[in-house]
Design a protein around this motif. Structure first.
Motif, PDB file in Angstrom:
ATOM      1  N   GLY A   1       4.192  11.471  -0.010  1.00 30.95           N
ATOM      2  CA  GLY A   1       3.896  11.910   1.343  1.00 30.95           C
ATOM      3  C   GLY A   1       3.298  13.294   1.418  1.00 30.95           C
ATOM      4  N   GLY A   2       3.466  14.071   0.349  1.00 32.23           N
ATOM      5  CA  GLY A   2       2.908  15.416   0.320  1.00 32.23           C
ATOM      6  C   GLY A   2       1.477  15.409  -0.175  1.00 32.23           C
ATOM      7  N   PRO A   3       0.850  16.577  -0.166  1.00 29.55           N
ATOM      8  CA  PRO A   3      -0.537  16.644  -0.651  1.00 29.55           C
ATOM      9  C   PRO A   3      -0.594  16.476  -2.169  1.00 29.55           C
ATOM     10  CG  PRO A   3       0.275  18.833  -0.104  1.00 29.55           C
ATOM     11  CD  PRO A   3       1.340  17.867   0.322  1.00 29.55           C
ATOM     12  N   LEU A   4      -1.693  15.905  -2.634  1.00 31.65           N
ATOM     13  CA  LEU A   4      -1.915  15.802  -4.075  1.00 31.65           C
ATOM     14  C   LEU A   4      -2.324  17.166  -4.614  1.00 31.65           C
ATOM     15  CD1 LEU A   4      -3.864  12.416  -4.305  1.00 31.65           C
ATOM     16  CD2 LEU A   4      -1.460  12.837  -4.829  1.00 31.65           C
ATOM     17  N   PRO A   5      -2.137  17.403  -5.912  1.00 30.75           N
ATOM     18  CA  PRO A   5      -2.561  18.685  -6.492  1.00 30.75           C
ATOM     19  C   PRO A   5      -4.068  18.893  -6.336  1.00 30.75           C
ATOM     20  CG  PRO A   5      -1.204  17.435  -8.039  1.00 30.75           C
ATOM     21  CD  PRO A   5      -1.506  16.522  -6.895  1.00 30.75           C
ATOM     22  N   ASP A   6      -4.485  20.145  -6.302  1.00 30.92           N
ATOM     23  CA  ASP A   6      -5.916  20.455  -6.256  1.00 30.92           C
ATOM     24  C   ASP A   6      -6.616  19.791  -7.434  1.00 30.92           C
ATOM     25  OD1 ASP A   6      -5.596  21.999  -4.001  1.00 30.92           O
ATOM     26  OD2 ASP A   6      -5.542  23.904  -5.093  1.00 30.92           O
ATOM     27  N   GLY A   7      -7.726  19.149  -7.153  1.00 33.37           N
ATOM     28  CA  GLY A   7      -8.515  18.508  -8.203  1.00 33.37           C
ATOM     29  C   GLY A   7      -8.019  17.128  -8.612  1.00 33.37           C
ATOM     30  N   ALA A   8      -6.963  16.635  -7.996  1.00 33.87           N
ATOM     31  CA  ALA A   8      -6.437  15.312  -8.328  1.00 33.87           C
ATOM     32  C   ALA A   8      -7.300  14.230  -7.687  1.00 33.87           C
ATOM     33  CB  ALA A   8      -4.998  15.192  -7.846  1.00 33.87           C
ATOM     34  N   TYR A   9      -7.445  13.117  -8.400  1.00 30.02           N
ATOM     35  CA  TYR A   9      -8.177  11.985  -7.834  1.00 30.02           C
ATOM     36  C   TYR A   9      -7.808  10.695  -8.538  1.00 30.02           C
ATOM     37  CZ  TYR A   9     -11.342  12.796 -11.819  1.00 30.02           C
ATOM     38  OH  TYR A   9     -11.871  12.982 -13.062  1.00 30.02           O
TER      39      TYR A   9
ATOM     40  N   LEU B   1       1.570   6.658  -6.939  1.00 30.78           N
ATOM     41  CA  LEU B   1       0.495   7.580  -7.299  1.00 30.78           C
ATOM     42  C   LEU B   1       0.969   9.030  -7.189  1.00 30.78           C
ATOM     43  CD1 LEU B   1      -2.461   8.241  -8.009  1.00 30.78           C
ATOM     44  CD2 LEU B   1      -2.952   8.132  -5.560  1.00 30.78           C
ATOM     45  N   HIS B   2       1.628   9.363  -6.098  1.00 28.77           N
ATOM     46  CA  HIS B   2       2.146  10.726  -5.922  1.00 28.77           C
ATOM     47  C   HIS B   2       3.129  11.088  -7.038  1.00 28.77           C
ATOM     48  CE1 HIS B   2       0.296  10.689  -1.958  1.00 28.77           C
ATOM     49  NE2 HIS B   2       0.596  11.964  -1.842  1.00 28.77           N
ATOM     50  N   ARG B   3       4.022  10.175  -7.366  1.00 24.19           N
ATOM     51  CA  ARG B   3       5.006  10.446  -8.434  1.00 24.19           C
ATOM     52  C   ARG B   3       4.315  10.647  -9.774  1.00 24.19           C
ATOM     53  NH1 ARG B   3       8.304   6.074  -5.755  1.00 24.19           N
ATOM     54  NH2 ARG B   3       9.746   7.224  -4.438  1.00 24.19           N
ATOM     55  N   ARG B   4       3.318   9.792 -10.084  1.00 24.21           N
ATOM     56  CA  ARG B   4       2.588   9.942 -11.361  1.00 24.21           C
ATOM     57  C   ARG B   4       1.870  11.280 -11.434  1.00 24.21           C
ATOM     58  NH1 ARG B   4       0.578   4.605 -10.471  1.00 24.21           N
ATOM     59  NH2 ARG B   4      -1.507   5.452 -10.265  1.00 24.21           N
ATOM     60  N   MET B   5       1.494  11.809 -10.294  1.00 25.36           N
ATOM     61  CA  MET B   5       0.789  13.087 -10.267  1.00 25.36           C
ATOM     62  C   MET B   5       1.754  14.263 -10.106  1.00 25.36           C
ATOM     63  SD  MET B   5      -2.886  12.462  -8.694  1.00 25.36           S
ATOM     64  CE  MET B   5      -3.939  11.159  -9.286  1.00 25.36           C
ATOM     65  N   GLY B   6       3.054  13.966 -10.144  1.00 26.44           N
ATOM     66  CA  GLY B   6       4.059  15.023 -10.174  1.00 26.44           C
ATOM     67  C   GLY B   6       4.338  15.687  -8.835  1.00 26.44           C
TER      68      GLY B   6
ATOM     69  N   ALA C   1       0.832  -1.206   0.000  1.00 23.61           N
ATOM     70  CA  ALA C   1       0.000   0.000   0.000  1.00 23.61           C
ATOM     71  C   ALA C   1       0.866   1.256   0.000  1.00 23.61           C
ATOM     72  CB  ALA C   1      -0.935  -0.005   1.204  1.00 23.61           C
ATOM     73  N   GLN C   2       1.956   1.228   0.735  1.00 20.87           N
ATOM     74  CA  GLN C   2       2.866   2.386   0.765  1.00 20.87           C
ATOM     75  C   GLN C   2       3.515   2.599  -0.602  1.00 20.87           C
ATOM     76  OE1 GLN C   2       5.586   1.568   3.999  1.00 20.87           O
ATOM     77  NE2 GLN C   2       4.020   1.929   5.559  1.00 20.87           N
ATOM     78  N   ARG C   3       3.926   1.505  -1.280  1.00 23.78           N
ATOM     79  CA  ARG C   3       4.513   1.622  -2.625  1.00 23.78           C
ATOM     80  C   ARG C   3       3.493   2.199  -3.603  1.00 23.78           C
ATOM     81  NH1 ARG C   3       6.783  -3.253  -1.428  1.00 23.78           N
ATOM     82  NH2 ARG C   3       5.142  -4.370  -2.510  1.00 23.78           N
ATOM     83  N   THR C   4       2.260   1.710  -3.512  1.00 26.86           N
ATOM     84  CA  THR C   4       1.202   2.207  -4.397  1.00 26.86           C
ATOM     85  C   THR C   4       0.980   3.696  -4.182  1.00 26.86           C
ATOM     86  OG1 THR C   4       0.133   0.040  -4.459  1.00 26.86           O
ATOM     87  CG2 THR C   4      -1.234   1.944  -5.005  1.00 26.86           C
ATOM     88  N   ASP C   5       0.945   4.125  -2.926  1.00 23.29           N
ATOM     89  CA  ASP C   5       0.754   5.543  -2.607  1.00 23.29           C
ATOM     90  C   ASP C   5       1.902   6.390  -3.153  1.00 23.29           C
ATOM     91  OD1 ASP C   5      -0.850   7.580  -1.088  1.00 23.29           O
ATOM     92  OD2 ASP C   5       1.079   7.796  -0.046  1.00 23.29           O
ATOM     93  N   LYS C   6       3.130   5.934  -2.986  1.00 23.28           N
ATOM     94  CA  LYS C   6       4.295   6.669  -3.500  1.00 23.28           C
ATOM     95  C   LYS C   6       4.235   6.764  -5.020  1.00 23.28           C
ATOM     96  CE  LYS C   6       7.508   5.627   0.233  1.00 23.28           C
ATOM     97  NZ  LYS C   6       8.724   4.908   0.622  1.00 23.28           N
TER      98      LYS C   6
END
Length: 148
Positions: free
Chosen positions: A47-55, A38-43, A31-36
């Protein structure tokens, strides 16, 4: 097995032979790898917040029963994955199949690795067909429609 693994909510869904600290840790690390990722794919930094409007939304849109009996069932689930990296980004759509198998045990359904491995031995139906509802239905898949 430590008391940590035996008291996690995760274990309430898992067959007893699959309950262990190492399995719980493997799930958590996955789950931690998946989260990391996802964050990288979204730039953004993991561990930081996702961009506004990201889902990222995953919706089961179909299923096919592989095998069923009074004490067990295995099913392919077809999911539609919608991902958007921000308010002004284009939504990306993909599909994924997941094999789920459970068995009736002590008055409840439990997920079972042994049942999943047995279901993987059934070769047909492992991928949803392309070509619309007619091909989908002819191959034994059932669509799950959203209420309008």
């Amino acid at each position: 097995m430590s008391t940590c693994a035996s008291t996690t909510p995760y274990n309430s869904y898992i067959a007893p032979e699959d309950r262990s600290d190492s399995n719980a840790e493997r799930i958590e690390l996955g789950a931690q790898r998946t989260d990391k990722n996802l964050h990288r794919r979204m730039g953004v930094k993991p561990g930081g917040p996702l961009p506004d409007g990201a889902y990222l939304r995953t919706t089961v849109v179909g299923f096919k029963v592989v095998k069923s009996s009074p004490d067990g069932v295995s099913t392919w689930l077809l999911s539609r994955v919608a991902q958007k990296a921000g308010e002004i980004e284009k939504e990306e759509i993909s599909y994924t199949g997941t094999l789920v198998a459970s068995r009736w045990e002590a008055g409840d359904w439990k997920l079972s690795t042994k049942s999943v491995l047995a279901a993987r031995q059934v070769p047909e139906g492992q991928r949803a067909p392309k070509g619309g509802d007619k091909a989908f239905n002819a191959a034994g898949w059932a669509a799950i429609r959203q209420a309008s």
